[in-house]
Design an enzyme around this catalytic site. Structure first.
Site, mmCIF file in Angstrom:
data_model
loop_
_atom_site.group_PDB
_atom_site.id
_atom_site.type_symbol
_atom_site.label_atom_id
_atom_site.label_comp_id
_atom_site.label_asym_id
_atom_site.label_seq_id
_atom_site.Cartn_x
_atom_site.Cartn_y
_atom_site.Cartn_z
ATOM 1 N N ASN A 45 0.841 -1.194 0.000
ATOM 2 C CA ASN A 45 0.000 0.000 0.000
ATOM 3 C C ASN A 45 0.876 1.244 0.000
ATOM 4 O OD1 ASN A 45 -2.537 -1.382 0.198
ATOM 5 N ND2 ASN A 45 -2.029 -1.853 2.325
ATOM 6 N N HIS A 90 6.750 -1.475 2.779
ATOM 7 C CA HIS A 90 6.609 -2.876 3.196
ATOM 8 C C HIS A 90 5.777 -3.602 2.162
ATOM 9 C CE1 HIS A 90 3.590 -0.330 5.123
ATOM 10 N NE2 HIS A 90 2.735 -1.339 5.073
HETATM 11 P P1 5GP Z 1 -0.264 -0.917 5.699
HETATM 12 O O1 5GP Z 1 -1.695 -0.615 6.010
HETATM 13 O O2 5GP Z 1 0.626 0.283 5.965
HETATM 14 O O3 5GP Z 1 -0.065 -1.527 4.368
HETATM 15 O O4 5GP Z 1 0.151 -2.075 6.704
HETATM 16 C C1 5GP Z 1 0.794 -1.879 7.915
HETATM 17 C C2 5GP Z 1 0.863 -3.220 8.605
HETATM 18 O O5 5GP Z 1 1.771 -3.112 9.684
HETATM 19 C C3 5GP Z 1 -0.469 -3.691 9.176
HETATM 20 O O6 5GP Z 1 -0.805 -4.960 8.593
HETATM 21 C C4 5GP Z 1 -0.214 -3.795 10.677
HETATM 22 O O7 5GP Z 1 -0.855 -4.891 11.283
HETATM 23 C C5 5GP Z 1 1.297 -3.910 10.736
HETATM 24 N N1 5GP Z 1 1.880 -3.374 11.960
HETATM 25 C C6 5GP Z 1 1.617 -2.163 12.525
HETATM 26 N N2 5GP Z 1 2.356 -2.002 13.638
HETATM 27 C C7 5GP Z 1 3.114 -3.122 13.769
HETATM 28 C C8 5GP Z 1 4.086 -3.550 14.730
HETATM 29 O O8 5GP Z 1 4.414 -2.855 15.693
HETATM 30 N N3 5GP Z 1 4.644 -4.767 14.532
HETATM 31 C C9 5GP Z 1 4.306 -5.570 13.466
HETATM 32 N N4 5GP Z 1 4.930 -6.745 13.373
HETATM 33 N N5 5GP Z 1 3.397 -5.190 12.553
HETATM 34 C C10 5GP Z 1 2.810 -3.990 12.694
#
Ligand code: 5GP
Length: 128
Positions: free
Chosen positions: A97, A110
């Site tokens: 994303n 990521h």
């Molecule tokens: P995005 O919405 O930015 O594509 O995804 C961010 C991802 O990071 C989410 O799936 C969320 O669960 C994960 N995430 C957020 N904070 C942490 C954290 O402190 N540790 C881990 N392992 N994942 C995280």
């Protein structure tokens, strides 16, 4: 406007060891760890160690060494997860994303690797 990297984002803190992580694989330029809130039985995040906000930022500005390392790390994680379709695995989905429309929560590149169940359609139907 060029990307401004916020070094206080949660993945920067994970890279600095300030927040615990469940590591799957670490290389010179990349880190793979399990998502804290998995959306599938297997849900791994792969990040570059460098300060890149989105995939386009990384693809345009990272070094060849970083890009090769990152791409190979994603492949190695798929192999470790046993999900490669060409090796008898049931498949997986990668997604990344970027920005507001994609609801990017963490402003450090990521790639999500999701697997372990049928993952459904690529996108939810539009609501507009
Ligand atoms: P995005 O919405 O930015 O594509 O995804 C961010 C991802 O990071 C989410 O799936 C969320 O669960 C994960 N995430 C957020 N904070 C942490 C954290 O402190 N540790 C881990 N392992 N994942 C995280």
């Amino acid at each position: 406007m060029p990307y401004a990297y916020d070094d206080q984002n949660i993945f920067a803190k994970i890279l600095r060891g300030e927040i615990p992580k469940d590591t799957v694989l670490e290389t010179e330029h990349s880190l793979a760890f399990r998502d804290i809130n998995p959306q599938a039985p297997a849900h791994v995040l792969v990040i570059p160690k460098g300060p890149y906000v989105t995939f386009d930022h990384f693809a345009l500005e990272a070094s060849v060494e970083e890009i090769v390392d990152y791409t190979r790390t994603i492949g190695a994680v798929c192999k470790m997860m046993g999900v490669q379709p060409g090796e008898g695995g049931a498949g997986y989905r990668t997604l990344s994303n970027a920005g507001d429309d994609a609801v990017q929560e963490v402003p450090h590149l990521h790639v999500h690797i999701l697997a372990g169940r049928p993952l459904g359609p690529m996108l939810l139907p539009a609501r507009n």
